[in-house]
Design a protein around this motif. Sequence first.
Motif, PDB file in Angstrom:
ATOM      1  N   GLU A   1       5.226  -1.180   2.147  1.00 27.76           N
ATOM      2  CA  GLU A   1       5.516  -0.590   1.085  1.00 27.76           C
ATOM      3  C   GLU A   1       4.318  -0.417   0.211  1.00 27.76           C
TER       4      GLU A   1
ATOM      5  N   LYS B   1       1.911   2.070   1.906  1.00 27.80           N
ATOM      6  CA  LYS B   1       2.465   3.460   1.878  1.00 27.80           C
ATOM      7  C   LYS B   1       2.182   3.855   0.304  1.00 27.80           C
ATOM      8  N   HIS B   2       2.508   3.027  -0.546  1.00 26.63           N
ATOM      9  CA  HIS B   2       2.434   3.712  -2.177  1.00 26.63           C
ATOM     10  C   HIS B   2       1.373   3.177  -2.861  1.00 26.63           C
ATOM     11  N   GLU B   3       0.725   2.197  -2.782  1.00 29.08           N
ATOM     12  CA  GLU B   3      -0.246   1.556  -3.514  1.00 29.08           C
ATOM     13  C   GLU B   3      -1.777   1.441  -2.637  1.00 29.08           C
TER      14      GLU B   3
ATOM     15  N   GLN C   1      -5.332   4.655   3.298  1.00 28.72           N
ATOM     16  CA  GLN C   1      -4.073   5.010   4.110  1.00 28.72           C
ATOM     17  C   GLN C   1      -3.800   4.626   5.467  1.00 28.72           C
TER      18      GLN C   1
END
Length: 158
Positions: free
Chosen positions: A52, A55-57, A61
Amino acid sequence: MSDIETVGLGFYWEDLPVGRKFKTVGRTVTEADVVAFVSCTGMLEVLFINTEFQKHESAIQGRVAPGALAYTFAEGLLVQATMQGTGFAFLHMEMDIKGPTHVGDTVHVECEVIECRESKSRPGFGLVRTRNRVVNQNGDVVLVYTPLRMVKGRGGAH
Protein backbone atom coordinates in the motif's frame (compact mmCIF):
# COMPACT_ATOMS: atom_id res chain seq x y z
CA MET A 1 41.83 -37.99 -11.98
CA SER A 2 44.36 -35.17 -11.87
CA ASP A 3 44.71 -34.98 -15.66
CA ILE A 4 41.18 -33.60 -16.06
CA GLU A 5 40.89 -29.82 -16.31
CA THR A 6 38.59 -28.11 -13.82
CA VAL A 7 36.41 -25.48 -15.46
CA GLY A 8 34.87 -22.48 -13.72
CA LEU A 9 38.00 -21.44 -11.85
CA GLY A 10 38.72 -17.77 -11.29
CA PHE A 11 41.12 -15.40 -12.99
CA TYR A 12 44.62 -14.89 -11.62
CA TRP A 13 45.68 -11.29 -11.20
CA GLU A 14 48.05 -11.66 -14.15
CA ASP A 15 45.00 -12.42 -16.36
CA LEU A 16 43.50 -9.00 -15.59
CA PRO A 17 45.45 -6.24 -17.36
CA VAL A 18 44.15 -2.68 -17.14
CA GLY A 19 41.54 -2.19 -19.84
CA ARG A 20 40.29 -5.78 -19.93
CA LYS A 21 36.48 -5.88 -20.13
CA PHE A 22 33.99 -8.70 -19.66
CA LYS A 23 30.42 -9.21 -18.59
CA THR A 24 28.53 -11.82 -16.61
CA VAL A 25 25.40 -13.74 -17.44
CA GLY A 26 22.13 -12.21 -16.24
CA ARG A 27 19.97 -12.96 -13.25
CA THR A 28 16.32 -12.00 -12.81
CA VAL A 29 15.25 -10.41 -9.51
CA THR A 30 12.18 -12.21 -8.13
CA GLU A 31 9.65 -11.37 -5.44
CA ALA A 32 11.06 -14.25 -3.40
CA ASP A 33 14.56 -12.72 -3.67
CA VAL A 34 13.35 -9.40 -2.25
CA VAL A 35 11.36 -11.01 0.58
CA ALA A 36 14.25 -13.29 1.58
CA PHE A 37 16.83 -10.49 1.35
CA VAL A 38 14.91 -7.91 3.42
CA SER A 39 13.98 -10.57 5.96
CA CYS A 40 17.48 -11.97 6.48
CA THR A 41 19.13 -8.53 6.57
CA GLY A 42 16.48 -6.84 8.72
CA MET A 43 15.87 -4.20 6.02
CA LEU A 44 12.16 -4.22 6.87
CA GLU A 45 11.54 -0.76 5.46
CA VAL A 46 8.00 0.04 4.29
CA LEU A 47 9.36 0.65 0.79
CA PHE A 48 10.15 -3.07 0.60
CA ILE A 49 7.41 -4.69 2.71
CA ASN A 50 4.24 -2.59 2.40
CA THR A 51 2.50 -2.73 -0.98
CA GLU A 52 0.00 0.00 0.00
CA PHE A 53 2.90 2.35 0.76
CA GLN A 54 4.48 1.39 -2.56
CA LYS A 55 1.26 2.10 -4.47
CA HIS A 56 0.25 5.36 -2.80
CA GLU A 57 3.24 7.03 -1.14
CA SER A 58 6.50 5.86 -2.66
CA ALA A 59 8.47 8.15 -4.96
CA ILE A 60 9.60 5.00 -6.81
CA GLN A 61 6.84 3.23 -8.70
CA GLY A 62 6.66 -0.56 -8.91
CA ARG A 63 8.01 -3.33 -6.70
CA VAL A 64 11.50 -2.13 -5.91
CA ALA A 65 14.46 -4.12 -4.59
CA PRO A 66 17.05 -2.68 -2.19
CA GLY A 67 20.21 -1.33 -3.84
CA ALA A 68 22.13 -3.64 -1.53
CA LEU A 69 20.37 -6.61 -3.15
CA ALA A 70 21.46 -5.45 -6.62
CA TYR A 71 25.03 -5.12 -5.31
CA THR A 72 25.04 -8.59 -3.74
CA PHE A 73 23.57 -10.14 -6.91
CA ALA A 74 26.41 -8.50 -8.86
CA GLU A 75 28.99 -9.90 -6.46
CA GLY A 76 27.42 -13.36 -6.70
CA LEU A 77 27.52 -13.28 -10.49
CA LEU A 78 31.17 -12.21 -10.41
CA VAL A 79 32.25 -14.73 -7.77
CA GLN A 80 30.72 -17.58 -9.75
CA ALA A 81 32.39 -16.48 -12.99
CA THR A 82 35.74 -14.95 -12.04
CA MET A 83 36.95 -15.66 -8.49
CA GLN A 84 36.56 -19.36 -7.69
CA GLY A 85 39.80 -20.37 -6.00
CA THR A 86 41.64 -17.13 -6.80
CA GLY A 87 39.74 -14.40 -4.95
CA PHE A 88 41.47 -13.83 -1.63
CA ALA A 89 40.17 -10.61 -0.03
CA PHE A 90 37.72 -7.79 -0.68
CA LEU A 91 39.60 -4.70 0.51
CA HIS A 92 37.67 -1.56 -0.44
CA MET A 93 35.00 -0.10 -2.70
CA GLU A 94 33.10 3.00 -3.67
CA MET A 95 29.48 2.60 -4.79
CA ASP A 96 26.95 4.81 -6.56
CA ILE A 97 23.33 3.74 -6.98
CA LYS A 98 22.15 5.21 -10.28
CA GLY A 99 18.54 4.02 -10.35
CA PRO A 100 16.07 1.50 -8.99
CA THR A 101 16.10 -2.24 -9.53
CA HIS A 102 12.62 -3.77 -9.69
CA VAL A 103 11.19 -7.24 -9.26
CA GLY A 104 11.28 -8.72 -12.75
CA ASP A 105 14.46 -6.90 -13.82
CA THR A 106 17.25 -9.05 -15.19
CA VAL A 107 20.66 -7.66 -14.26
CA HIS A 108 24.17 -8.47 -15.40
CA VAL A 109 27.56 -6.96 -14.58
CA GLU A 110 29.85 -5.21 -17.05
CA CYS A 111 33.34 -5.18 -15.59
CA GLU A 112 36.43 -3.19 -16.61
CA VAL A 113 39.84 -3.58 -14.97
CA ILE A 114 41.04 -0.09 -13.97
CA GLU A 115 44.00 -1.04 -11.76
CA CYS A 116 46.15 -4.15 -11.51
CA ARG A 117 49.48 -4.54 -9.75
CA GLU A 118 51.48 -7.02 -7.74
CA SER A 119 51.01 -6.80 -3.99
CA LYS A 120 54.07 -5.44 -2.16
CA SER A 121 52.94 -6.80 1.21
CA ARG A 122 51.78 -10.24 0.06
CA PRO A 123 54.10 -11.96 -2.47
CA GLY A 124 52.29 -14.09 -5.02
CA PHE A 125 49.16 -11.95 -4.92
CA GLY A 126 47.99 -8.93 -6.86
CA LEU A 127 45.67 -6.01 -6.21
CA VAL A 128 42.93 -5.61 -8.80
CA ARG A 129 40.39 -2.78 -8.97
CA THR A 130 37.49 -2.97 -11.38
CA ARG A 131 34.68 -0.65 -12.38
CA ASN A 132 31.53 -2.75 -12.20
CA ARG A 133 28.38 -1.51 -13.87
CA VAL A 134 25.18 -3.35 -12.95
CA VAL A 135 22.93 -3.12 -16.00
CA ASN A 136 19.28 -4.15 -16.41
CA GLN A 137 17.52 -5.68 -19.41
CA ASN A 138 16.78 -2.22 -20.85
CA GLY A 139 20.45 -1.22 -20.82
CA ASP A 140 19.94 1.09 -17.82
CA VAL A 141 22.88 1.27 -15.40
CA VAL A 142 21.38 0.85 -11.93
CA LEU A 143 24.59 0.67 -9.89
CA VAL A 144 28.31 1.36 -10.31
CA TYR A 145 30.94 0.22 -7.84
CA THR A 146 34.73 -0.06 -7.85
CA PRO A 147 35.99 -2.90 -5.65
CA LEU A 148 39.64 -3.42 -4.82
CA ARG A 149 40.44 -7.10 -4.35
CA MET A 150 43.46 -9.17 -3.47
CA VAL A 151 43.72 -11.92 -6.08
CA LYS A 152 45.94 -14.98 -6.19
CA GLY A 153 48.76 -15.10 -8.73
CA ARG A 154 49.94 -17.91 -10.95
CA GLY A 155 53.04 -18.34 -8.80
CA GLY A 156 51.24 -20.72 -6.48
CA ALA A 157 50.77 -18.45 -3.47
CA HIS A 158 48.77 -20.02 -0.66
